[in-house]
Write an enzyme that holds these catalytic residues in place. Structure first.
Site, PDB file in Angstrom:
ATOM      1  N   LYS A 233     -26.558  27.961  10.219  1.00 21.89           N
ATOM      2  CA  LYS A 233     -26.515  26.497  10.330  1.00 21.89           C
ATOM      3  C   LYS A 233     -25.960  26.100  11.691  1.00 21.89           C
ATOM      4  O   LYS A 233     -25.091  26.767  12.230  1.00 21.89           O
ATOM      5  CB  LYS A 233     -25.600  25.966   9.212  1.00 21.89           C
TER       6      LYS A 233
ATOM      7  N   GLY B 128       0.789  -1.229   0.000  1.00 20.41           N
ATOM      8  CA  GLY B 128       0.000   0.000   0.000  1.00 20.41           C
ATOM      9  C   GLY B 128       0.824   1.284   0.000  1.00 20.41           C
ATOM     10  O   GLY B 128       0.278   2.374  -0.198  1.00 20.41           O
TER      11      GLY B 128
HETATM   12  C1  R5P Z   1     -18.666  23.763   6.319  1.00 15.89           C
HETATM   13  O1  R5P Z   1     -18.979  24.758   6.963  1.00 15.89           O
HETATM   14  C2  R5P Z   1     -18.534  23.767   4.832  1.00 15.89           C
HETATM   15  O2  R5P Z   1     -18.606  25.052   4.289  1.00 15.89           O
HETATM   16  C3  R5P Z   1     -19.578  22.878   4.172  1.00 15.89           C
HETATM   17  O3  R5P Z   1     -20.844  23.446   4.352  1.00 15.89           O
HETATM   18  C4  R5P Z   1     -19.540  21.521   4.771  1.00 15.89           C
HETATM   19  O4  R5P Z   1     -18.246  21.040   4.813  1.00 15.89           O
HETATM   20  C5  R5P Z   1     -20.407  20.560   3.988  1.00 15.89           C
HETATM   21  O5  R5P Z   1     -20.378  19.317   4.623  1.00 15.89           O
HETATM   22  P1  R5P Z   1     -21.595  18.312   4.510  1.00 15.89           P
HETATM   23  O6  R5P Z   1     -21.861  18.130   3.032  1.00 15.89           O
HETATM   24  O7  R5P Z   1     -21.102  17.067   5.165  1.00 15.89           O
HETATM   25  O8  R5P Z   1     -22.746  18.925   5.224  1.00 15.89           O
END
Ligand code: R5P
Length: 294
Positions: A189, A35
């Site tokens: 978020k 690997g």
């Molecule tokens: C995090 O804040 C990034 O900007 C993306 O939103 C994140 O990495 C997306 O990850 P996932 O698709 O797992 O939600």
């Protein structure tokens, strides 16, 4: 200037060389039976600026090691300067200590690349560009968002609503909206640091009957886009598209996105896949021209 496409970015490296009007310098690659990675530069780099193009999307650790080995080989073969072009720079999301006992992974990676012989680095839409100031060599961050937005503009998406799925992507969505000449907004978020589950705060946007495009730097598990797309459909959006620079699309991400009603995902060749409809080659070639002309 010699362009060396690494095994993870062979086509992108060749496209960059073609934009610059030079022949790429081949790099032979194989994996040993156990690997371990093996690389060999099959051309002369003595006295040259050796530009090694190698993205570090999954399998990240293997690709980082290949990058370090190519850099070492270039230095040993007397390249004057080694420039690492790493469109997706792995570990960039661990840019601070979130929970006690964690490392700052991206700083450890940068020190590792310095030890291998990297003199400077070019990356694309790194998760948080302020981390580059801590790197032990000059590092430049390019943005592929205008290229992605241009793709949608060419397809006639001028009246779309552009959405950032979190505050961190506000700059990205503003860049996109400028090119598209469209309205934009952002979500708040929340990601649970232990379970990874994503939720978004409910907000009102004027998307009823309209097309919406969610712009982000990375799509990994798809959880962020799924949460944002679900809200957009709840608000009456007619169609939801997703655009990202680095389409990691791990596991069942695409299935999850489809099930959430995302009509299409558009990404770049930072992470080569069937959604990589936009090439970074002109953007990176231009940055290399600027580097060459000092
Ligand atoms: C995090 O804040 C990034 O900007 C993306 O939103 C994140 O990495 C997306 O990850 P996932 O698709 O797992 O939600």
């Amino acid at each position: 200037m010699k362009i060396l496409p690494g095994p993870a970015s062979k086509e992108l490296g060749e496209r960059i060389a073609s934009f610059l009007g030079v022949e790429p310098t081949p790099v032979f690659f194989k994996a040993f039976p156990d690997g371990e990675s093996y690389v060999r530069i099959e051309g002369l780099v003595e006295g040259e600026t050796a530009v090694i193009v190698q993205t570090t999307s999954p399998p990240q650790d293997q690709r980082l090691i290949q990058l370090a080995l190519m850099v070492d080989a270039a230095k040993r073969n007397n390249a004057e300067t080694v420039v690492a072009v790493v469109p997706y720079l792995a570990y960039a999301r661990q840019d601070k200590v979130f929970l006690k006992g964690e490392p700052i992974s991206i700083e450890a990676i940068a020190r590792m690349l310095k030890a291998a012989g990297v003199d400077s680095l070019i990356t694309v839409n790194i998760h948080e560009k302020n981390v580059l100031a801590k790197f032990p060599f000059p590092a430049r961050n390019l943005s592929a968002i205008p290229l992605l937005a241009e793709h949608f503009k060419q397809r006639g998406f001028r009246d779309a609503f552009a959405l950032a799925p979190d505050k961190g992507a506000v700059g990205i969505v503003q860049e996109a909206a400028k090119v598209l000449g469209c309205e934009c907004g952002y979500l708040e978020k929340h990601r649970d640091r232990y379970t990874g589950l994503v939720s978004v705060e409910k907000r009102e946007f004027n998307v009823k009957g309209r097309t919406a495009i969610i712009f982000d730097d990375i799509i990994s598990t798809g959880g962020t886009i799924v949460a944002a797309a679900t809200l957009l459909y709840e608000l009456g959006a007619a169609e939801v598209y997703a655009a990202c620079v680095h389409p990691l699309l791990v596991g069942e991400a695409e299935k999850r996105l489809r099930e959430a009603g995302v009509k299409e995902v558009i990404g770049t060749d930072s992470v080569p896949s069937h959604v990589s409809k936009v090439s970074l080659a002109p953007l990176i070639a231009q940055a290399l021209r600027e580097l060459q002309s000092g």
